[in-house]
Design a protein around this motif. Structure first.
Motif, PDB file in Angstrom:
ATOM      1  N   GLU A   1       0.843  -1.197   0.000  1.00 21.10           N
ATOM      2  CA  GLU A   1       0.000   0.000   0.000  1.00 21.10           C
ATOM      3  C   GLU A   1       0.873   1.239   0.000  1.00 21.10           C
ATOM      4  N   LYS A   2       0.318   2.340  -0.476  1.00 20.19           N
ATOM      5  CA  LYS A   2       1.049   3.592  -0.478  1.00 20.19           C
ATOM      6  C   LYS A   2       1.419   3.992   0.944  1.00 20.19           C
ATOM      7  N   ILE A   3       2.608   4.531   1.095  1.00 17.58           N
ATOM      8  CA  ILE A   3       3.084   4.868   2.433  1.00 17.58           C
ATOM      9  C   ILE A   3       2.233   5.966   3.073  1.00 17.58           C
ATOM     10  N   LEU A   4       1.643   6.843   2.240  1.00 15.65           N
ATOM     11  CA  LEU A   4       0.814   7.912   2.800  1.00 15.65           C
ATOM     12  C   LEU A   4      -0.456   7.371   3.451  1.00 15.65           C
ATOM     13  N   THR A   5      -0.808   6.128   3.153  1.00 21.73           N
ATOM     14  CA  THR A   5      -1.981   5.503   3.777  1.00 21.73           C
ATOM     15  C   THR A   5      -1.812   5.401   5.288  1.00 21.73           C
ATOM     16  N   PHE A   6      -0.569   5.407   5.762  1.00 24.37           N
ATOM     17  CA  PHE A   6      -0.297   5.141   7.164  1.00 24.37           C
ATOM     18  C   PHE A   6       0.035   6.393   7.976  1.00 24.37           C
ATOM     19  N   THR A   7      -0.114   7.555   7.373  1.00 26.04           N
ATOM     20  CA  THR A   7       0.285   8.773   8.083  1.00 26.04           C
ATOM     21  C   THR A   7      -0.602   9.088   9.281  1.00 26.04           C
ATOM     22  N   ASP A   8      -1.798   8.536   9.319  1.00 21.15           N
ATOM     23  CA  ASP A   8      -2.683   8.751  10.466  1.00 21.15           C
ATOM     24  C   ASP A   8      -2.811   7.510  11.339  1.00 21.15           C
ATOM     25  N   GLY A   9      -1.947   6.524  11.109  1.00 22.07           N
ATOM     26  CA  GLY A   9      -1.996   5.295  11.878  1.00 22.07           C
ATOM     27  C   GLY A   9      -1.358   5.446  13.246  1.00 22.07           C
ATOM     28  N   PRO A  10      -1.341   4.366  14.031  1.00 15.32           N
ATOM     29  CA  PRO A  10      -0.724   4.408  15.361  1.00 15.32           C
ATOM     30  C   PRO A  10       0.761   4.790  15.274  1.00 15.32           C
ATOM     31  N   LEU A  11       1.246   5.469  16.286  1.00 11.17           N
ATOM     32  CA  LEU A  11       2.645   5.904  16.302  1.00 11.17           C
ATOM     33  C   LEU A  11       3.589   4.718  16.172  1.00 11.17           C
TER      34      LEU A  11
ATOM     35  N   VAL B   1       3.235   1.962  14.515  1.00 13.56           N
ATOM     36  CA  VAL B   1       3.308   1.564  13.111  1.00 13.56           C
ATOM     37  C   VAL B   1       4.128   2.577  12.319  1.00 13.56           C
ATOM     38  N   ARG B   2       3.871   3.861  12.528  1.00 16.98           N
ATOM     39  CA  ARG B   2       4.607   4.894  11.799  1.00 16.98           C
ATOM     40  C   ARG B   2       6.098   4.833  12.121  1.00 16.98           C
ATOM     41  N   ASN B   3       6.434   4.568  13.372  1.00 17.24           N
ATOM     42  CA  ASN B   3       7.839   4.460  13.752  1.00 17.24           C
ATOM     43  C   ASN B   3       8.507   3.244  13.117  1.00 17.24           C
ATOM     44  N   ARG B   4       7.775   2.148  13.040  1.00 17.75           N
ATOM     45  CA  ARG B   4       8.345   0.949  12.406  1.00 17.75           C
ATOM     46  C   ARG B   4       8.624   1.188  10.927  1.00 17.75           C
ATOM     47  N   LEU B   5       7.721   1.888  10.262  1.00 16.84           N
ATOM     48  CA  LEU B   5       7.940   2.196   8.851  1.00 16.84           C
ATOM     49  C   LEU B   5       9.120   3.160   8.677  1.00 16.84           C
ATOM     50  N   ALA B   6       9.222   4.153   9.554  1.00 15.05           N
ATOM     51  CA  ALA B   6      10.347   5.094   9.483  1.00 15.05           C
ATOM     52  C   ALA B   6      11.662   4.369   9.737  1.00 15.05           C
ATOM     53  N   HIS B   7      11.664   3.441  10.685  1.00 11.76           N
ATOM     54  CA  HIS B   7      12.870   2.652  10.959  1.00 11.76           C
ATOM     55  C   HIS B   7      13.264   1.844   9.727  1.00 11.76           C
ATOM     56  N   ALA B   8      12.277   1.245   9.053  1.00  9.76           N
ATOM     57  CA  ALA B   8      12.550   0.480   7.833  1.00  9.76           C
ATOM     58  C   ALA B   8      13.122   1.381   6.742  1.00  9.76           C
ATOM     59  N   MET B   9      12.571   2.592   6.606  1.00  9.00           N
ATOM     60  CA  MET B   9      13.097   3.542   5.630  1.00  9.00           C
ATOM     61  C   MET B   9      14.537   3.924   5.956  1.00  9.00           C
ATOM     62  N   PHE B  10      14.829   4.126   7.226  1.00  6.38           N
ATOM     63  CA  PHE B  10      16.187   4.454   7.649  1.00  6.38           C
ATOM     64  C   PHE B  10      17.144   3.331   7.249  1.00  6.38           C
ATOM     65  N   GLN B  11      16.741   2.096   7.502  1.00  2.37           N
ATOM     66  CA  GLN B  11      17.568   0.947   7.144  1.00  2.37           C
ATOM     67  C   GLN B  11      17.755   0.852   5.629  1.00  2.37           C
ATOM     68  N   ALA B  12      16.669   1.074   4.872  1.00  2.00           N
ATOM     69  CA  ALA B  12      16.714   0.951   3.416  1.00  2.00           C
ATOM     70  C   ALA B  12      17.678   1.946   2.796  1.00  2.00           C
ATOM     71  N   TRP B  13      17.848   3.090   3.452  1.00  8.24           N
ATOM     72  CA  TRP B  13      18.704   4.146   2.897  1.00  8.24           C
ATOM     73  C   TRP B  13      20.126   4.094   3.455  1.00  8.24           C
ATOM     74  N   TRP B  14      20.243   4.045   4.791  1.00  2.00           N
ATOM     75  CA  TRP B  14      21.562   4.173   5.414  1.00  2.00           C
ATOM     76  C   TRP B  14      22.366   2.877   5.405  1.00  2.00           C
ATOM     77  N   HIS B  15      21.722   1.709   5.468  1.00  2.00           N
ATOM     78  CA  HIS B  15      22.499   0.466   5.492  1.00  2.00           C
ATOM     79  C   HIS B  15      23.282   0.252   4.190  1.00  2.00           C
ATOM     80  N   PRO B  16      22.672   0.396   3.003  1.00  2.00           N
ATOM     81  CA  PRO B  16      23.464   0.266   1.775  1.00  2.00           C
ATOM     82  C   PRO B  16      24.577   1.319   1.684  1.00  2.00           C
ATOM     83  N   PHE B  17      24.322   2.521   2.204  1.00  2.00           N
ATOM     84  CA  PHE B  17      25.337   3.573   2.138  1.00  2.00           C
ATOM     85  C   PHE B  17      26.525   3.242   3.032  1.00  2.00           C
ATOM     86  N   SER B  18      26.259   2.809   4.252  1.00  2.00           N
ATOM     87  CA  SER B  18      27.349   2.548   5.192  1.00  2.00           C
ATOM     88  C   SER B  18      28.063   1.231   4.923  1.00  2.00           C
ATOM     89  N   SER B  19      27.374   0.302   4.255  1.00  2.00           N
ATOM     90  CA  SER B  19      27.989  -1.008   4.035  1.00  2.00           C
ATOM     91  C   SER B  19      28.518  -1.218   2.623  1.00  2.00           C
TER      92      SER B  19
END
Length: 460
Positions: free
Chosen positions: A238-248, A250-268
């Motif tokens: 589903e589109k990520i904007l679907t979750f902008t009003d969801g529980p904190l 859930v939103r934090n878990r998605l943000a953590h996943a985004m952080f991993q998706a971006w910073w892990h390939p860069f640092s490794s």
């Protein structure tokens, strides 16, 4: 021009492109300039919509450049930036007859027999191609990205016009030398034309993100792919904007996943996903609507705009972080110099630090926080960019190393995603985990092995 490639860079196609771009955009540009010159504010919205429609109909790199320009603070009026940003996900699609001809050109006249199903209606349309849903003969869901015709000629024609625009910009304003920026955009857009290379990018990311369960990378199907057709497994989400009003949670878990998706390939592996708009991410969940406990995460889509850095660039990122964290001015200067900044003065370093402290701000504070309080996603970074631009007018000019074009774009785009999600995380500890026991030699060895496995060249 290649004798065996009917769509290689051709003079006739470039000439037609020059004429088409001029015809579609020239009138709108004149209208925009006249409205601004005469102060007719009421015409901004209609002119902006007309410009977006003209560019969207053109396809190709001129639209991608428009998307880039829309993210540069104060370069365009707000109405124009808003309309051009829509091109990232609302580009006009091509029709069924076009799709049949393109597929036959890539896989042969019996191409339909190689699929169980193939939808002639695109599921998504973008600047260089459009995506169609399909099924393999064994029923596996597929995503087929099909490139528009004559894109190589369009790229060269549009990049030449971009070069002329940058040359004019340098004559008007000498604050920032745009030559390296133009080269970087040109190289990356040319790479995006080669779907064979994009398939290797996807393989690289699948390898680098192996073991990160919150980020999924689509599988490539080489027997159904060519230089201009890329077939991958379809990742449901589903589109990520679907979750902008969801529980904190859930939103934090998605943000953590985004952080991993971006910073892990860069640092490794010293690589980033350089196209951060929201259409390139969807959310997967197992068990229906995410409530915070079942497996969930991010589908990372589209690997055309991937930037591979030399390991020393990552070393500079770590040095600047450590320098800002501990107030080590010598390390800060060393970081800028390692990236290619020349003739640095104390005043120029202070100006560069305005932007650096903004980008690194969430990473420097050891506490749970939002990325930025009270800032709208579309305005993220604009105030700091204004400050830098104003300061450079007094103390510049400066030549920005080309690596920063997509690094900055991706960093700002990632921050905007966090703002959309209104996530609250300890970004400092997440980043510290990524650079724990950082070593340039170890990074170089990991990158070399990963690029060799994916069949990609080593960075210069």
């Amino acid at each position: 021009m290649s004798a065996s490639d009917s769509e290689a860079n051709r003079f006739s196609a470039r000439a037609a492109r020059y004429a088409k771009v001029g015809a579609n955009v020239g009138g709108v540009a004149a209208r925009m300039a006249g409205a601004r010159l005469l102060g007719r504010k009421g015409e901004d919205v209609t002119s902006a919509a007309a410009l977006a429609q003209a560019l969207g109909g053109l396809k190709g790199p001129i639209m991608k450049v428009a998307q880039l320009l829309a993210t540069v603070p104060d370069l365009l009026p707000p109405e124009y930036a808003a309309e051009l940003q829509k091109l990232q996900s609302e580009a006009p699609p091509m029709g069924a007859a076009f799709v049949k001809r393109r597929m036959a050109a890539e896989l042969g006249p019996q191409w339909q027999s190689r699929f169980g199903q193939f939808s002639l209606r695109p599921a998504a349309a973008a600047s260089l191609g459009q995506v169609h849903r399909a099924e393999s003969l064994d029923g596996t869901a597929l995503a087929c990205k099909l490139q528009y015709p004559d894109m190589q000629s369009a790229v060269e024609a549009d990049l030449k016009q971009l070069e002329l625009a940058f040359a004019l910009h340098r004559r008007i304003s000498s604050v920032i030398d745009t030559r390296e920026i133009g080269k970087e955009i040109g190289d990356r857009v040319r790479e995006e034309l080669d779907y064979t290379r994009e398939a290797k990018h996807a393989a690289l990311y699948a390898d680098v993100l192996k073991g990160i369960e919150t980020v999924r990378v689509p599988v490539v199907y080489p027997d159904l792919s060519t230089k201009r057709l890329l077939t991958q497994g379809w990742l449901e989400g589903e589109k990520i904007l679907t979750f902008t009003d969801g529980p904190l949670e859930v939103r934090n878990r998605l943000a953590h996943a985004m952080f991993q998706a971006w910073w892990h390939p860069f640092s490794s592996a010293a690589v980033i996903h350089g196209d951060p708009h929201l259409g390139n991410y969807t959310v997967f969940s197992e068990g229906g609507e995410p409530k915070g406990h079942e497996p969930m995460g991010i589908n990372l889509l589209d690997y055309g705009c991937i930037r591979i850095f030399h390991p020393r660039f990552v070393g500079g990122v770590v040095d600047l972080y450590k320098g800002l964290l501990h107030g080590d001015e010598a390390r800060i200067v060393h970081a800028y110099e390692s990236w290619g900044f020349r003739n640095l003065t104390r005043e120029l370093v202070d100006i560069l630090n305005i932007w650096a402290r903004f980008i690194y701000g969430p990473l420097l504070e050891d506490r749970v926080r939002t990325v930025a309080d009270g800032v709208k996603p579309g305005e993220y970074g604009r105030r700091q960019a204004f400050e830098v631009h104003r300061a450079l007018k007094e103390r510049g000019p400066v030549t920005v190393p080309r690596e920063f074009v997509f690094m900055d774009r991706a960093a700002v785009g990632l921050g905007a995603v966090f703002l959309h999600l209104r996530s609250e995380l300890n970004y400092h500890r997440l980043f510290e985990a990524q650079i724990d026991r950082f070593s340039l030699d170890d990074l170089a060895a990991r990158q070399h092995a990963a690029l060799e496995k994916a069949g990609l060249p080593q960075p210069a």
